[in-house]
Design a protein around this motif. Sequence first.
Motif, PDB file in Angstrom:
ATOM      1  N   GLY A  62      72.811 -48.096 -26.602  1.00 20.89           N
ATOM      2  CA  GLY A  62      73.629 -49.156 -26.031  1.00 20.89           C
ATOM      3  C   GLY A  62      72.921 -50.493 -26.055  1.00 20.89           C
ATOM      4  O   GLY A  62      71.801 -50.617 -26.566  1.00 20.89           O
ATOM      5  N   ILE A  63      73.574 -51.488 -25.460  1.00 20.71           N
ATOM      6  CA  ILE A  63      73.020 -52.840 -25.402  1.00 20.71           C
ATOM      7  C   ILE A  63      73.159 -53.368 -23.977  1.00 20.71           C
ATOM      8  O   ILE A  63      74.153 -53.087 -23.293  1.00 20.71           O
ATOM      9  CB  ILE A  63      73.733 -53.769 -26.409  1.00 20.71           C
ATOM     10  N   ILE A  64      72.155 -54.087 -23.516  1.00 20.93           N
ATOM     11  CA  ILE A  64      72.186 -54.630 -22.152  1.00 20.93           C
ATOM     12  C   ILE A  64      73.167 -55.801 -22.103  1.00 20.93           C
ATOM     13  O   ILE A  64      73.014 -56.787 -22.822  1.00 20.93           O
ATOM     14  CB  ILE A  64      70.786 -55.089 -21.713  1.00 20.93           C
ATOM     15  N   THR A  65      74.191 -55.689 -21.241  1.00 22.21           N
ATOM     16  CA  THR A  65      75.213 -56.732 -21.130  1.00 22.21           C
ATOM     17  C   THR A  65      75.051 -57.589 -19.880  1.00 22.21           C
ATOM     18  O   THR A  65      75.678 -58.638 -19.767  1.00 22.21           O
ATOM     19  CB  THR A  65      76.618 -56.109 -21.126  1.00 22.21           C
ATOM     20  N   SER A  66      74.236 -57.126 -18.926  1.00 22.21           N
ATOM     21  CA  SER A  66      74.012 -57.923 -17.709  1.00 22.21           C
ATOM     22  C   SER A  66      72.725 -57.463 -17.045  1.00 22.21           C
ATOM     23  O   SER A  66      72.394 -56.272 -17.073  1.00 22.21           O
ATOM     24  CB  SER A  66      75.188 -57.755 -16.742  1.00 22.21           C
ATOM     25  N   VAL A  67      72.004 -58.430 -16.472  1.00 24.78           N
ATOM     26  CA  VAL A  67      70.761 -58.121 -15.756  1.00 24.78           C
ATOM     27  C   VAL A  67      70.878 -58.689 -14.350  1.00 24.78           C
ATOM     28  O   VAL A  67      71.223 -59.865 -14.169  1.00 24.78           O
ATOM     29  CB  VAL A  67      69.542 -58.739 -16.466  1.00 24.78           C
ATOM     30  N   THR A  68      70.622 -57.862 -13.339  1.00 21.48           N
ATOM     31  CA  THR A  68      70.708 -58.287 -11.951  1.00 21.48           C
ATOM     32  C   THR A  68      69.425 -57.895 -11.227  1.00 21.48           C
ATOM     33  O   THR A  68      68.568 -57.205 -11.790  1.00 21.48           O
ATOM     34  CB  THR A  68      71.903 -57.629 -11.228  1.00 21.48           C
ATOM     35  N   PHE A  78      69.241 -55.788  -8.979  1.00 17.93           N
ATOM     36  CA  PHE A  78      69.271 -54.363  -8.628  1.00 17.93           C
ATOM     37  C   PHE A  78      69.351 -53.450  -9.856  1.00 17.93           C
ATOM     38  O   PHE A  78      69.494 -52.240  -9.729  1.00 17.93           O
ATOM     39  CB  PHE A  78      70.440 -54.058  -7.678  1.00 17.93           C
ATOM     40  N   GLY A  79      69.278 -54.012 -11.053  1.00 11.70           N
ATOM     41  CA  GLY A  79      69.288 -53.163 -12.231  1.00 11.70           C
ATOM     42  C   GLY A  79      69.883 -53.837 -13.444  1.00 11.70           C
ATOM     43  O   GLY A  79      70.122 -55.054 -13.454  1.00 11.70           O
ATOM     44  N   ILE A  80      70.158 -53.033 -14.473  1.00 17.74           N
ATOM     45  CA  ILE A  80      70.701 -53.560 -15.721  1.00 17.74           C
ATOM     46  C   ILE A  80      71.974 -52.792 -16.095  1.00 17.74           C
ATOM     47  O   ILE A  80      72.065 -51.581 -15.909  1.00 17.74           O
ATOM     48  CB  ILE A  80      69.668 -53.460 -16.873  1.00 17.74           C
ATOM     49  N   PHE A  81      72.961 -53.528 -16.598  1.00 12.57           N
ATOM     50  CA  PHE A  81      74.196 -52.911 -17.076  1.00 12.57           C
ATOM     51  C   PHE A  81      74.103 -52.743 -18.593  1.00 12.57           C
ATOM     52  O   PHE A  81      73.714 -53.682 -19.302  1.00 12.57           O
ATOM     53  CB  PHE A  81      75.405 -53.758 -16.709  1.00 12.57           C
ATOM     54  N   VAL A  82      74.459 -51.557 -19.053  1.00  8.45           N
ATOM     55  CA  VAL A  82      74.352 -51.227 -20.469  1.00  8.45           C
ATOM     56  C   VAL A  82      75.714 -50.806 -20.993  1.00  8.45           C
ATOM     57  O   VAL A  82      76.401 -49.975 -20.376  1.00  8.45           O
ATOM     58  CB  VAL A  82      73.330 -50.079 -20.685  1.00  8.45           C
ATOM     59  N   GLU A  83      76.133 -51.386 -22.126  1.00  8.11           N
ATOM     60  CA  GLU A  83      77.366 -50.974 -22.788  1.00  8.11           C
ATOM     61  C   GLU A  83      77.009 -50.058 -23.948  1.00  8.11           C
ATOM     62  O   GLU A  83      76.188 -50.405 -24.807  1.00  8.11           O
ATOM     63  CB  GLU A  83      78.144 -52.180 -23.318  1.00  8.11           C
TER      64      GLU A  83
END
Length: 783
Positions: free
Chosen positions: A651-657, A659-664
């Motif tokens: 996948g690819i990281i779509t958002s970084v916060t 509290f963690g990272i969102f991956v699509e």
Amino acid sequence: MAKRTRKKTARDLDQYKRREANKYENPIPSREFIVEKLAELAAPMKMAALAEELDLSTEEDLEALRRRLNAMERDGQLVRNRRGGFCLVNSKDLIAGRVIGHSNGFGFLKPDEGGGDLFLSPRQMRVLLHDDRAVVRVVGVDNRGRKEAAVVEVLERGNHQVVGRLYLEHGLGFVVPDNKRIQQKIVVPSDDLKNAGHGQMVVAEIVEQPTKRTQPIGRIVEVLGEHMAPGMETDVAIRTHELPVEWPGAVESEISHLGKKVPEKAKKGRVDLRDLALVTIDGADARDFDDAVYCEAKPNGWRLLVCIADVSSYVMPGSALDKEARERGNSVYFPDRVIPMLPEVLSNGLCSLNPEIDRLCMVCDLYISKEGNIARSRFYEAVMRSHARLTYNEVADMLIEGDPELCKKHADLLPHLHELYTLYDVLHTSRSVRGAIDFDTTETRILFNDEHKVERIVPLERNDAHRIIEECMLAANVAAARLLLRKKLPALYRNHEGPKAEKLLNLKEFLGELALKLPGGEKPQTKDYADLLESVKGRPDAHLIQTVLLRSLSQAVYSAENQGHFGLAFPAYAHFTSPIRRYPDLIVHRAIKHLLISGTAEDFTYTQHDLQGLGEHCSSTERRADEATRDVASWLKCEYMMDKIGDLFDGIITSVTSFGIFVELDEIYVDGLVHITALNHDYYHFDPVGHRLTGERSGRIFRLGDSMRVQVAAVNLDDRKIDFVLDTDATPSADKPRRSRRRSRKKTSATVSEKPVSQKKQEKAKKKMAKKRVQKKDKTKKV
């Protein structure tokens, strides 16, 4: 004998008296005049005193004034104080707006008149629910620099029913709203449970709204069933967002006389375009066709006709059909069904530009120069007959692939289609010269099997045929906006603002770290964005840069004030081309028709204030539709992933916060969260400007746009959340020396320890703390 002069009354001084006389049999002073009068008096006025100032004395006039004042109070123009006096709502003291709830319990007020959102603490949100309208006053600034507000009055309740999951405890019911923006549980007494079972999805009508001391109270009005039933996701979204589905009886009565053919008398007085080779070009599964196009070459350019379904001939202002269309605001497209703005007899029948059938239309007749500029344009009513219903793929196959069978079948239309394609090339080049932003984003479509379960998720592919129609629609929308501005008629514009100062500062800091610069100084133009995007093409981090640029921009909205469209680089833009599925387009059609009969702003049906409220409403229904469809897509994606727990994906990281990272995930277009606690054996620092998490000891960086391999750890259908963990085999070992843990903790609150603490160490620490407390207590006693 001298002629006596009649004393002027408030009706005479009201500049909108002509409009009011057209709308009402016994008109009273307009809203605008009442606002002017209250501003002039500069003090709260009770209704009796205001009636005297407005020269109103009869019972009929007083009743009309009472209704108007109540309506103005409901719309947030006025507020009534505790003594019954009416005061003006203004941006300095009292601010009216819509409440936006947050899943963490606090909220924001979005002012009707624009400006920054106001923070509402959890305490203030006790009396409010998401989507309520309220008047507030600014009481200070919180520790994050946000203006904080206190509720003065609740103007309008946005939730009359709530859909959620029912939980039973000791005979009492609690409905946990499916909409996570509503954090308050709905209390349901045992007598109002309607045989609903624990864990079922239900609809609860709110019979008592929340107060400072009590939670909202409701009663079960519908049991939807088990939450995993097929189609439940759409049923829940429809009710969660209160999307109107059923047509009221008054609407059914109004449309009962409509047939399948346009009456001959309706065609009279219109320009006859039935012999012109107009065609519709849409998706293969489209059912309503609201635009048809035709193009022919001219000595200095092209003549382009954009014909749009004449919805305004069937939907009259103030009718039951019009009120329902306004309430809906737009059609809503779910993966398995559509909730139309207009009944099917219109949306798929009389208004749809079906092939080989006479249809009424509004025409934007454009002359476009060889450079791609609109040389002149005119609008008129016409009757047309579509010569073919073409799909995007068919047009692309003919124009690009030269499909012999299709070319032979549509030989009479082919010359016009080639001219359309040539014009598209010119318009697309003009778009680049103008500097419009062309973000490369991927839309998806969910495909179902026979059991209504998700079979796969596929990307929607766009070809040049899509872009041909897009450029034609843009040209017509621009021409409509120019006409309305030139004639100074109140209208609805589609506005898209440039980047806000704070977002622009963050963007420039981010670009600076990549040795990039956004031109334009403090006010970059659209072309500056476009040039930057063009310059990074081919870079491995191009997707990352595009994502950050996109997130720096605001959301487009409808407004009575023209502010231009930043993304498209147009000084003025309005929606004219889709009145079957968008209410603002219908308003623009009515405005243009008003101009065709030489109407003016004074006798137009809508005032500037009416349109401002309408713009806010239509922007709200658009957001409502987006949220509803997003909820359904999230639900279906979670359902799709439930049998894939433990599987590995790239996948690819779509958002970084923090509290963690969102991956699509690649190829299946599902995203989930790798929580910071799942990033093992390190402390991670969050950098909001660089959009990254950095490991303190290992130095490992997780950044927006990076590729990674993850494993599906958990799926929560109720919260629509998917949790990932890193693929342990793909996780590199630490490659940087360890730094001081104590010092790093002082740097940022986003630092999180990932090293698990053993139970023995925890017990030892507890005993040590207890011993210290005892020692401290003994020391206090001695003193």
